[in-house]
Each structure stands twice: as structure tokens, then as C-alpha cells.
Design an enzyme around this catalytic site. Structure first.
Site, PDB file in Angstrom:
ATOM      1  N   ARG A  61      -9.092  14.889   3.111  1.00 15.46           N
ATOM      2  CA  ARG A  61      -7.975  15.572   2.463  1.00 15.46           C
ATOM      3  C   ARG A  61      -7.768  16.991   2.964  1.00 15.46           C
ATOM      4  O   ARG A  61      -6.719  17.594   2.717  1.00 15.46           O
ATOM      5  CB  ARG A  61      -8.120  15.505   0.935  1.00 15.46           C
ATOM      6  CG  ARG A  61      -7.790  14.113   0.396  1.00 15.46           C
ATOM      7  CD  ARG A  61      -8.010  14.016  -1.102  1.00 15.46           C
ATOM      8  NE  ARG A  61      -9.374  14.284  -1.458  1.00 15.46           N
ATOM      9  CZ  ARG A  61     -10.366  13.385  -1.425  1.00 15.46           C
ATOM     10  NH1 ARG A  61     -10.108  12.150  -1.074  1.00 15.46           N
ATOM     11  NH2 ARG A  61     -11.588  13.724  -1.758  1.00 15.46           N
ATOM     12  N   GLU A  98     -25.994  13.923  -3.776  1.00 17.05           N
ATOM     13  CA  GLU A  98     -26.719  13.450  -4.961  1.00 17.05           C
ATOM     14  C   GLU A  98     -27.450  12.142  -4.651  1.00 17.05           C
ATOM     15  O   GLU A  98     -28.597  11.954  -5.015  1.00 17.05           O
ATOM     16  CB  GLU A  98     -25.726  13.265  -6.102  1.00 17.05           C
ATOM     17  CG  GLU A  98     -26.411  13.217  -7.451  1.00 17.05           C
ATOM     18  CD  GLU A  98     -25.411  13.139  -8.591  1.00 17.05           C
ATOM     19  OE1 GLU A  98     -24.193  13.226  -8.314  1.00 17.05           O
ATOM     20  OE2 GLU A  98     -25.853  12.961  -9.732  1.00 17.05           O
TER      21      GLU A  98
HETATM   22  P1  AMP Z   1     -18.487  18.648  -2.117  1.00 19.21           P
HETATM   23  O1  AMP Z   1     -19.252  18.132  -3.300  1.00 19.21           O
HETATM   24  O2  AMP Z   1     -18.052  20.080  -2.299  1.00 19.21           O
HETATM   25  O3  AMP Z   1     -19.219  18.427  -0.815  1.00 19.21           O
HETATM   26  O4  AMP Z   1     -17.149  17.770  -2.059  1.00 19.21           O
HETATM   27  C1  AMP Z   1     -17.037  16.687  -1.216  1.00 19.21           C
HETATM   28  C2  AMP Z   1     -15.608  16.286  -1.012  1.00 19.21           C
HETATM   29  O5  AMP Z   1     -15.251  15.467  -2.099  1.00 19.21           O
HETATM   30  C3  AMP Z   1     -14.620  17.407  -0.901  1.00 19.21           C
HETATM   31  O6  AMP Z   1     -14.003  17.271   0.364  1.00 19.21           O
HETATM   32  C4  AMP Z   1     -13.620  17.170  -1.995  1.00 19.21           C
HETATM   33  O7  AMP Z   1     -12.349  16.982  -1.409  1.00 19.21           O
HETATM   34  C5  AMP Z   1     -14.017  15.868  -2.639  1.00 19.21           C
HETATM   35  N1  AMP Z   1     -14.198  15.975  -4.090  1.00 19.21           N
HETATM   36  C6  AMP Z   1     -15.349  16.187  -4.735  1.00 19.21           C
HETATM   37  N2  AMP Z   1     -15.174  16.172  -6.070  1.00 19.21           N
HETATM   38  C7  AMP Z   1     -13.847  15.954  -6.259  1.00 19.21           C
HETATM   39  C8  AMP Z   1     -13.017  15.832  -7.427  1.00 19.21           C
HETATM   40  N3  AMP Z   1     -13.514  15.932  -8.668  1.00 19.21           N
HETATM   41  N4  AMP Z   1     -11.701  15.608  -7.239  1.00 19.21           N
HETATM   42  C9  AMP Z   1     -11.184  15.505  -5.997  1.00 19.21           C
HETATM   43  N5  AMP Z   1     -11.903  15.597  -4.874  1.00 19.21           N
HETATM   44  C10 AMP Z   1     -13.226  15.827  -4.997  1.00 19.21           C
END
Ligand code: AMP
Length: 174
Positions: A61, A98
Site C-alpha cells: 500500500r 509477532e
Molecule cells: P508494521 O506492523 O508497522 O510493520 O505494519 C506492517 C504493514 O501492515 C504496514 O505496511 C501497514 O500498511 C499494514 N498494517 C498494519 N496494521 C494495519 C492496520 N490496522 N490497518 C491497515 N494496515 C495495517
């Protein structure tokens, strides 16, 4: 930045992709011309004087807005992708999630030591993928790195994981 306009048009999807996760769906912002303009204009205003030479988007995204911003800034776009997607020689960075380990990759010749890079993703959640992307950009030799997110999930404290020398900007804190 018209935070209210964006918040009103953002869609929360409960229990996606798994039970217990509230997914922030930005497709409802992307299809709305006023929101697209707001996001693109705000990003452009924030970074137009920073000397950015490349915008890096994180799969998948992060690919929605990063190329649009690169076009506005008149600079190049570079993708950071999941393993096995980039065809030429790559640099990899693995990080613990996780459940299990994830890896991101960048083309070895995508950046040079002269580059000032803006890393963009839609959501900063735990910060694992953003940290991986920033480390890849640093390993590629870029001389300065900025990070930008549309949305930051404050309760997960992902920002604390990111290096202190990287300026992080987020438009919506949820
Ligand atoms: P991260 O945990 O920061 O590594 O997030 C991983 C990816 O998952 C990121 O690129 C976000 O776009 C997506 N992501 C994580 N949590 C959400 C959420 N609650 N809603 C939408 N996208 C999410």
C-alpha cells in the site's frame, strides 16, 4: 492538512485480515478526488524544500501514493518489495514479527550515496516493516532519510523503533 476530511473518508474494517484486528482501509480515501488532492498537496508541501531525490514506497500500500509524490517532486520512485519479486540483484533485511520472520528487499543499484530519500507507507503499526525499509535505504548508502506515513497507530509505539536520526511525519494519528 484537512485531517477531518481524511478521517471522515477513512474506512475501518473490523476483524480483517484476522479476528481482533481493525484494518484501516485507505481505498476509500484513494477513490475520493478531494482526499487524493489533500494527501498529495500536503505531502508535496511538507517535502518540496527538503532536497529529496528519491521516494521509496513499501509494498504494497506504500505503492499507492509514493509514485504520485515522486511525480509531484520531480524525482524518482523506488520500490521496496517482498522477497523474490525484484528481478535484479537485491539487498535484503529480515525482521521478527509477532509470528515468524519477514523479509523486505531493494534493488542493489536503486540508490546512491548522493540520494536524499523519503520512505513512505500507508500505516505505521508496529514499525517492523518501516524499520526494515529504513535500514535497507541506509545500507544502500543514501545520505539522508525521511519517513512519512498517512496513518500512525499510536498505541503500538512503532515510531519508537525507528532510528532517531530519521524525521518521521504522520498525517493521521489513530
Ligand atoms: P508494521 O506492523 O508497522 O510493520 O505494519 C506492517 C504493514 O501492515 C504496514 O505496511 C501497514 O500498511 C499494514 N498494517 C498494519 N496494521 C494495519 C492496520 N490496522 N490497518 C491497515 N494496515 C495495517
Amino acid at each position: 492538512m484537512n485531517v477531518e476530511l481524511l478521517k471522515q473518508n477513512l474506512r475501518a474494517v473490523p476483524d480483517f485480515p484476522i479476528k481482533g484486528i481493525q484494518f484501516w482501509d485507505i481505498t476509500t480515501l484513494m477513490k475520493n478526488p478531494a482526499c487524493m488532492k489533500e494527501m498529495a498537496d500536503s505531502m508535496y508541501e511538507l517535502y518540496k524544500d527538503k532536497g529529496i531525490t528519491k521516494v521509496v514506497g513499501i509494498e504494497s500500500r506504500g505503492f499507492f501514493l509514493a509514485p504520485a509524490l515522486a511525480l509531484r517532486l520531480g524525482v524518482g520512485f523506488v520500490p521496496i518489495r517482498k522477497p523474490g519479486k525484484l528481478p535484479a540483484e537485491t539487498i535484503s533485511y529480515s525482521y521478527t514479527k509477532e509470528y515468524g520472520v519477514d523479509t523486505l528487499e531493494i534493488h542493489k543499484d536503486a540508490l546512491t550515496p548522493d540520494d536524499v530519500v523519503l520512505v513512505h507507507d500507508d500505516v505505521l503499526a508496529t514499525g517492523g516493516s518501516s524499520l526494515a525499509a529504513i535500514e535497507l535505504v541506509k545500507k544502500s548508502g543514501a545520505k539522508k532519510v525521511y519517513a512519512n506515513f498517512l496513518i500512525e497507530l499510536d498505541s503500538l509505539h512503532g515510531k519508537d523503533k525507528l532510528p532517531a536520526d530519521v524525521q518521521v511525519d504522520t498525517f493521521l494519528h489513530l
